[in-house]
Design a protein around this motif. Structure first.
Motif, PDB file in Angstrom:
ATOM      1  N   ARG C 319       0.561  -1.375  -0.138  1.00  0.00           N
ATOM      2  CA  ARG C 319      -0.070   0.239  -0.092  1.00  0.00           C
ATOM      3  C   ARG C 319       0.669   1.165  -0.151  1.00  0.00           C
ATOM      4  NH1 ARG C 319      -0.754  -1.255   5.485  1.00  0.00           N
ATOM      5  NH2 ARG C 319      -2.114  -2.492   4.940  1.00  0.00           N
ATOM      6  N   PHE C 320       0.206   2.235  -0.618  1.00  0.00           N
ATOM      7  CA  PHE C 320       0.960   3.578  -0.557  1.00  0.00           C
ATOM      8  C   PHE C 320       0.961   4.194   0.943  1.00  0.00           C
ATOM      9  CE2 PHE C 320      -0.428   3.771  -5.051  1.00  0.00           C
ATOM     10  CZ  PHE C 320       0.879   4.325  -5.451  1.00  0.00           C
ATOM     11  N   ARG C 321       1.573   5.251   0.944  1.00  0.00           N
ATOM     12  CA  ARG C 321       1.590   6.220   2.200  1.00  0.00           C
ATOM     13  C   ARG C 321       0.653   7.226   2.003  1.00  0.00           C
ATOM     14  NH1 ARG C 321       7.205   7.464   3.272  1.00  0.00           N
ATOM     15  NH2 ARG C 321       6.656   9.318   2.187  1.00  0.00           N
ATOM     16  N   GLU C 322       0.252   7.696   2.957  1.00  0.00           N
ATOM     17  CA  GLU C 322      -1.122   8.751   2.871  1.00  0.00           C
ATOM     18  C   GLU C 322      -0.473   9.974   2.069  1.00  0.00           C
ATOM     19  OE1 GLU C 322      -3.781   7.851   4.079  1.00  0.00           O
ATOM     20  OE2 GLU C 322      -4.914   9.788   3.964  1.00  0.00           O
ATOM     21  N   ASP C 323       0.467  10.490   2.146  1.00  0.00           N
ATOM     22  CA  ASP C 323       0.926  11.592   1.387  1.00  0.00           C
ATOM     23  C   ASP C 323       1.422  11.144  -0.110  1.00  0.00           C
ATOM     24  OD1 ASP C 323       3.098  10.348   2.338  1.00  0.00           O
ATOM     25  OD2 ASP C 323       4.522  11.840   2.104  1.00  0.00           O
ATOM     26  N   GLN C 324       1.785  10.000  -0.212  1.00  0.00           N
ATOM     27  CA  GLN C 324       2.000   9.599  -1.712  1.00  0.00           C
ATOM     28  C   GLN C 324       0.687   9.391  -2.409  1.00  0.00           C
ATOM     29  OE1 GLN C 324       3.996   6.037  -0.729  1.00  0.00           O
ATOM     30  NE2 GLN C 324       6.025   6.996  -0.614  1.00  0.00           N
ATOM     31  N   LEU C 325      -0.372   8.888  -1.704  1.00  0.00           N
ATOM     32  CA  LEU C 325      -1.591   8.700  -2.571  1.00  0.00           C
ATOM     33  C   LEU C 325      -2.274  10.176  -2.827  1.00  0.00           C
ATOM     34  CD1 LEU C 325      -4.286   6.607  -1.535  1.00  0.00           C
ATOM     35  CD2 LEU C 325      -4.760   8.880  -0.093  1.00  0.00           C
ATOM     36  N   GLN C 326      -2.195  11.194  -1.637  1.00  0.00           N
ATOM     37  CA  GLN C 326      -2.638  12.612  -2.343  1.00  0.00           C
ATOM     38  C   GLN C 326      -1.970  12.816  -3.309  1.00  0.00           C
ATOM     39  OE1 GLN C 326      -5.464  13.701  -0.921  1.00  0.00           O
ATOM     40  NE2 GLN C 326      -5.832  12.499   0.776  1.00  0.00           N
ATOM     41  N   ARG C 327      -0.421  12.961  -3.344  1.00  0.00           N
ATOM     42  CA  ARG C 327       0.313  13.442  -4.211  1.00  0.00           C
ATOM     43  C   ARG C 327      -0.058  12.775  -5.668  1.00  0.00           C
ATOM     44  NH1 ARG C 327       5.759  12.169  -2.881  1.00  0.00           N
ATOM     45  NH2 ARG C 327       5.082  13.084  -0.957  1.00  0.00           N
ATOM     46  N   PHE C 328      -0.165  11.416  -5.592  1.00  0.00           N
ATOM     47  CA  PHE C 328      -0.509  10.516  -6.659  1.00  0.00           C
ATOM     48  C   PHE C 328      -2.001  11.171  -7.304  1.00  0.00           C
ATOM     49  CE2 PHE C 328      -2.314   6.522  -8.630  1.00  0.00           C
ATOM     50  CZ  PHE C 328      -1.197   6.618  -9.718  1.00  0.00           C
ATOM     51  N   ALA C 329      -2.878  11.524  -6.641  1.00  0.00           N
ATOM     52  CA  ALA C 329      -4.277  12.082  -7.071  1.00  0.00           C
ATOM     53  C   ALA C 329      -4.102  13.309  -7.744  1.00  0.00           C
ATOM     54  CB  ALA C 329      -5.570  12.070  -5.882  1.00  0.00           C
ATOM     55  N   TRP C 330      -3.285  14.334  -6.967  1.00  0.00           N
ATOM     56  CA  TRP C 330      -3.535  15.673  -7.375  1.00  0.00           C
ATOM     57  C   TRP C 330      -2.531  15.979  -8.415  1.00  0.00           C
ATOM     58  CZ3 TRP C 330      -7.736  18.321  -6.107  1.00  0.00           C
ATOM     59  CH2 TRP C 330      -8.299  17.965  -4.704  1.00  0.00           C
ATOM     60  N   LYS C 331      -1.284  15.172  -8.213  1.00  0.00           N
ATOM     61  CA  LYS C 331      -0.370  15.799  -9.141  1.00  0.00           C
ATOM     62  C   LYS C 331      -0.424  14.866 -10.425  1.00  0.00           C
ATOM     63  CE  LYS C 331       2.835  18.038  -6.142  1.00  0.00           C
ATOM     64  NZ  LYS C 331       4.136  18.037  -5.703  1.00  0.00           N
TER      65      LYS C 331
END
Lengths: 390, 223, 351
Positions: C319-331
């Motif tokens: 699984r991703f880490r929380e910040d990586q997940l957000q970065r993946f979505a937004w960036k």
């Protein structure tokens, strides 16, 4: 003596206050989260009290002792041959490796040397213990990071090694096979060929895991740059084994101080990694499993004949003296400091287990990381609770 | 290191002079002078140095800063007082397990000797020369305090906490001597020799009577 | 649906029938997929057999599990907010049942055919966030709270790429109606060749990829399972639930997976239709009543194909880490989907 009991009273009060703080629901600055003692990530009963600011760790304090069995005290009332049964349970995944340094320390005190065949077989089991142990680590790593498949593959393939250990010693987990002056038994017929097959399975497992987990982008982004340990800090905290070699320290007791184990008779390589992060530690362990397979294979080919027991008295009385022997165990350096006063049982046994020192860096290392990284770091440091609590 | 060549050579007699350890011992003696109380060197195997109680901290500092002993292995305490509860396996002193023995054997210190009941013991390692040294120091019976190694070796933290709770030895300068293994309200120091092993009191160890009878000839050999 | 039954029914008569059909449409595929993928496929990937004892080849295992859950004690933590705690699983399940309403299974086999079906579906799929937040907050457990907050952040972040991925389809089909999108794919042509129709997975493959990733995140399945994150947060917002309420969450999770797979097959794989060259062979029309029977079977097949992808990823990835997940979505996901919309729009105007 009054001073001491006063101090103990003070310590008790301080402890209660600490507990009260831990149990406080929400604090002004951040939240206190109690990880464990029953928690999926601690595979054992480790408790870590972390103070969180959002998901960032301000402070982490491991609390141990839920599984403290007092082996040092128990060893003082057991005869030398009985102690091996106890120490088997320290690092329960690579248990034969626990016996080796203790037996070697006793042999040093008694000035006995095991015959070459016994030394060879000891080394083989030492390495098989490492393979069984680290194979499970590699699978477990996936579970810690959310991938559930590798652990089943690890359990499946570890079984081949455990079968071999069982075939020779009669015990899957706790062989209790080592004796002062040699070994309990010789290898059964056909064992060498079967072990080679098992080693191939482990090599295959390593390749699978490299494809499935180590090469995975998500895995790499989760572990690279997380939990970096500089070499000097690691040494001061007493880190050993793959943890310190992943920080670029080229130090392996198997090569540098092969006490009574014929590691200098085989051709192998000490792996290091310059990064010191979680990925380096995981990667290094995988390389070491492969290297262990090579070592075992070479030892199987060169195993000498001869007896498996040296001449030792029937009733083992260890002469007066002190001896210290350290070996490179699956989790790192494990050593025994045996003090004998000439009796049937050791006067004092100091057990230096690897995970205890490896985990002592945790408060330093966990400061400022994110909550998911706590798990990554703990997984990559690789502790076994029995090895911390003894 | 024990050479592994063949079984017929006597391995313990081969190495007579251990130059590396001897040089290290000389350096320690030269630097610390009077503080080195005793030493013990087994060529090819190990080196023990016993320092004065108040030099416990400075010795570690010297070894780390000047001799490049960067690796902290472990530190602990030895209680040299023989157990008043008898030595469990030896039948004669095992007869009275529910009360301490009337006469306790003499205290008998190990290598490098000693004067007090407790000794701190620690081991550090030099990665460059691959030499380790075991340090010992007496713990004064009245103050029960020695210097802490935490400022020198950060890893000594947990080891000293363990020694503190198990033996009651105090470490001056330790940042937080809290219980490591024992519950907060535990009384006593379990690793002290006079702390009874309760399971043995409840149910005495049968000793070696339940196994096959011992042959008269003790040097029978089992090969 | 009333047309399907060829009789005029009063409101009170048709409602129970719809209810039964809705239950069947939610539970049957969920049970099938759970058995097929969660029990069997996962076991085979992990070199084990999975359940073998209950029923032939373990096929009744799920029923046994349901029976087990129903027997278990319904535990409320002492400090829990009891009403909210009790309601949370129903809110999650509500979102699942609202979603199934707009899925068309045939020319007449649908519950409702809204003109803004896609819009409705994307709107009600977010309702589950409320349920999860309720569960996380009301459990009075720090792990649950962290899990609930993570879930909220994650679901909101991945709502956007999902909507944007669907926008490409909507532009191409020119309608927001689910039936309209299905028809547009069946009657479409690729460069004048109409034998395959125009399943949008071909023209909107970027949209499909983004949609599937976003679905994975919406379902909080690995690699996006931070809200549950077993090794970190025990089981996140589910930690304090037991028995029947846990079962409701379980149904919610796996039924929603199927319904999102239904959506994916409607939006990208042509829905209940089969490619026109097959209908030409058999000489049937899309409006024939036979498609009211064939349609659900076709949908089920496509759904199983899509869920296979979902579970495949679930069992393979860490699984991703929380910040990586957000970065993946937004960036990454949102810019790509915006480009996808732009390109789709331009091509729509050009052709």
């Amino acid at each position: 003596m009054t001073a001491i009991s006063d101090r103990r009273q003070m310590a008790y009060i301080a402890n209660q206050a600490a507990d009260a703080r831990v149990n406080l629901e929400l604090e002004a600055e951040g939240m206190t989260l109690n990880i464990g003692p029953q928690h999926p990530a601690t595979h054992g009963t480790l408790r870590i009290v972390v103070r969180l600011d959002g998901e960032q760790v301000i402070e982490a304090d491991p609390v141990m002792g839920y599984m403290h069995r007092g082996y040092e005290k128990l060893a003082e009332v057991r005869t030398y041959p009985q102690v091996t049964t106890l120490v088997n349970r320290i690092d329960w995944l690579g248990s034969f490796a626990n016996e080796v340094p203790f037996i070697l320390a006793c042999e040093r005190l008694m000035e006995v040397e095991a015959p070459p065949r016994a030394q060879w077989i000891r080394t083989i089991f030492h390495e098989l213990g490492r393979i069984a142990n680290v194979t499970l680590f590699l699978g477990d790593l996936g579970v810690q990071l959310g991938a559930i498949t590798p652990v089943f593959l690890a359990f499946r393939d570890r079984e081949y090694i455990l079968n071999q250990i069982e075939a020779a010693t009669g015990g899957r987990f706790h062989p209790n096979f080592d004796r002062i002056g040699g070994l309990k038994d010789d290898l059964p017929a056909g064992w060498i060929a079967e072990t080679k097959v098992a080693l191939d399975k482990i090599r295959e497992f390593c390749n699978t895991l490299e494809d499935l987990l180590m090469g995975n982008e998500i895995f790499q982004s989760r572990t690279r740059g997380v939990g970096v340990i500089p070499a000097d800090v690691g040494l001061a905290y007493g880190l050993t084994g793959a943890n310190i070699r992943a920080s670029g320290v080229d130090w392996d007791l198997r090569r540098d101080n092969p006490v009574g184990l014929p590691y200098d008779q085989v051709d192998w390589k000490v792996w290091t990694h310059p990064d010191g992060d979680s990925f380096a530690r995981c990667w290094l362990r995988m390389q070491e499993v492969r290297e262990s397979c090579n070592i075992v294979e070479q030892l199987l080919d060169t195993i000498p004949g001869g007896p498996i027991m040296a001449k030792v008295p029937r009733v083992i009385k260890v002469p007066e003296g002190e001896a210290y022997v350290a070996t490179e165990n699956p989790l790192g350096m494990m050593s025994y400091y045996v003090v004998s006063q000439g009796g049937l049982e050791p006067f004092r046994v100091k057990i230096r287990s690897a995970s205890f020192s490896n985990m002592s860096i945790a408060p330093w290392l966990l400061k400022g990381v994110y909550m998911p990284d706590v798990i990554t770091i703990l997984a990559s440091l690789y502790f076994i609770l029995g090895d911390i609590d003894r | 290191m024990i050479p592994l060549s063949s079984a017929d050579t006597d391995t313990t007699e081969e190495v007579v002079v251990d130059e590396g350890r001897q040089a290290l011992l000389d350096a320690i003696r030269g630097e610390l002078g009077e503080a080195v109380v005793a030493d013990h060197l087994v060529p090819g195997q190990d080196l023990w140095v016993r320092v004065a109680s108040d030099a416990w901290g400075t010795t570690a500092e010297y070894l780390r800063e000047r001799q490049r002993f960067r690796f902290f292995s472990w530190s602990s305490v030895i209680d040299w007082k023989p157990s008043p509860w008898g030595r469990s396996q030896t039948a004669s002193v095992d007869d009275a397990p529910d009360s301490p023995l009337a006469e306790v054997p003499e205290m008998q210190h190990g290598v490098t000797g000693g004067d007090t009941r407790f000794q701190v013991i620690g081991r550090v390692h030099n990665l460059g020369t691959q030499l380790g040294v075991t340090l010992k120091a007496d713990v004064p019976d009245d103050t029960m305090t020695v210097d802490s190694w935490v400022s020198t070796y950060a890893g000594a933290d947990w080891h000293e906490r363990e020694a503190w709770e198990m033996f009651g030895v105090n470490y001056a300068g330790h940042p937080g001597l809290r219980n490591l293994y024992l519950p907060g309200d535990f009384e006593g120091n379990p690793m002290r020799k006079d702390f009874p092993l309760l399971s043995r009191l409840v149910k005495p160890w049968p000793g070696i009577v339940d196994v096959e009878p011992m042959p008269e000839n003790e040097t029978g050999g089992d090969a | 649906m009333s047309a399907l039954l060829s009789v005029e029914l009063a409101y009170w008569q048709s409602t129970p029938i719809r209810l039964i059909f809705a239950l069947v449409a939610v539970l049957l595929p969920a049970g099938g997929a759970v058995y097929l993928y969660l029990f069997k496929m996962m076991s085979f990937m992990q070199s084990r057999l999975g359940p073998m004892e209950a029923g032939p080849y373990g096929s009744m295992q799920l029923l046994a599990e349901v029976g087990k859950w129903m027997q278990k004690e319904d535990i409320f933590p002492r400090k829990a907010d009891k009403i909210v705690f009790a309601l949370a699983p129903y809110v999650v399940l509500l979102s699942t049942f609202l979603l199934v309403l707009v899925v068309p299974f045939g020319p007449d086999a649908y519950f409702v055919d809204l003109d803004v079906g896609v819009f409705f579906a994307l709107a009600v799929s977010s309702v589950s966030v409320i349920g999860i937040l309720m569960a996380g907050w009301a459990s009075a457990n720090k792990y649950s709270l962290l899990g609930g907050l993570r879930a909220a952040g994650q679901l909101i972040a991945y709502e956007l790429p999902m909507v944007l991925a669907v926008v490409g389809v909507v532009i191409q089909a020119g309608t927001l109606s689910m039936q309209g999108i299905v028809r547009a794919q069946a009657e479409g042509e690729i460069f004048g060749f109409g034998g395959l129709g125009n399943p949008y997975i071909i023209t909107q493959f970027v949209g499909f990829a983004i949609f599937m990733i976003a679905v994975q995140a919406e379902l909080s399945m690995t690699p996006f399972d931070m809200p549950i994150a077993e090794s970190e947060l025990v089981t996140g917002y589910l930690t304090e639930y037991s028995g029947m309420r846990f079962l409701l969450f379980f149904i919610g999770e796996f039924a929603t997976a199927n319904i999102f797979a239904f959506f994916a097959s409607v939006l990208f794989l042509g829905g209940w239709t089969v490619p026109p060259f097959i209908t030409d062979i058999f000489g049937i029309e899309y409006d024939d009543a036979i498609f009211n029977v064939l349609g659900p079977i076709v949908m089920l097949t496509k759904m199983l194909l899509v869920t296979f992808l979902v579970y495949w990823a679930r069992f393979s990835y860490p699984r991703f880490r929380e910040d990586q997940l957000q970065r993946f979505a937004w960036k990454i996901l949102i810019p790509i989907s915006l480009v996808n919309i732009f390109v789709t729009g331009v091509l729509k105007v050009v052709f």
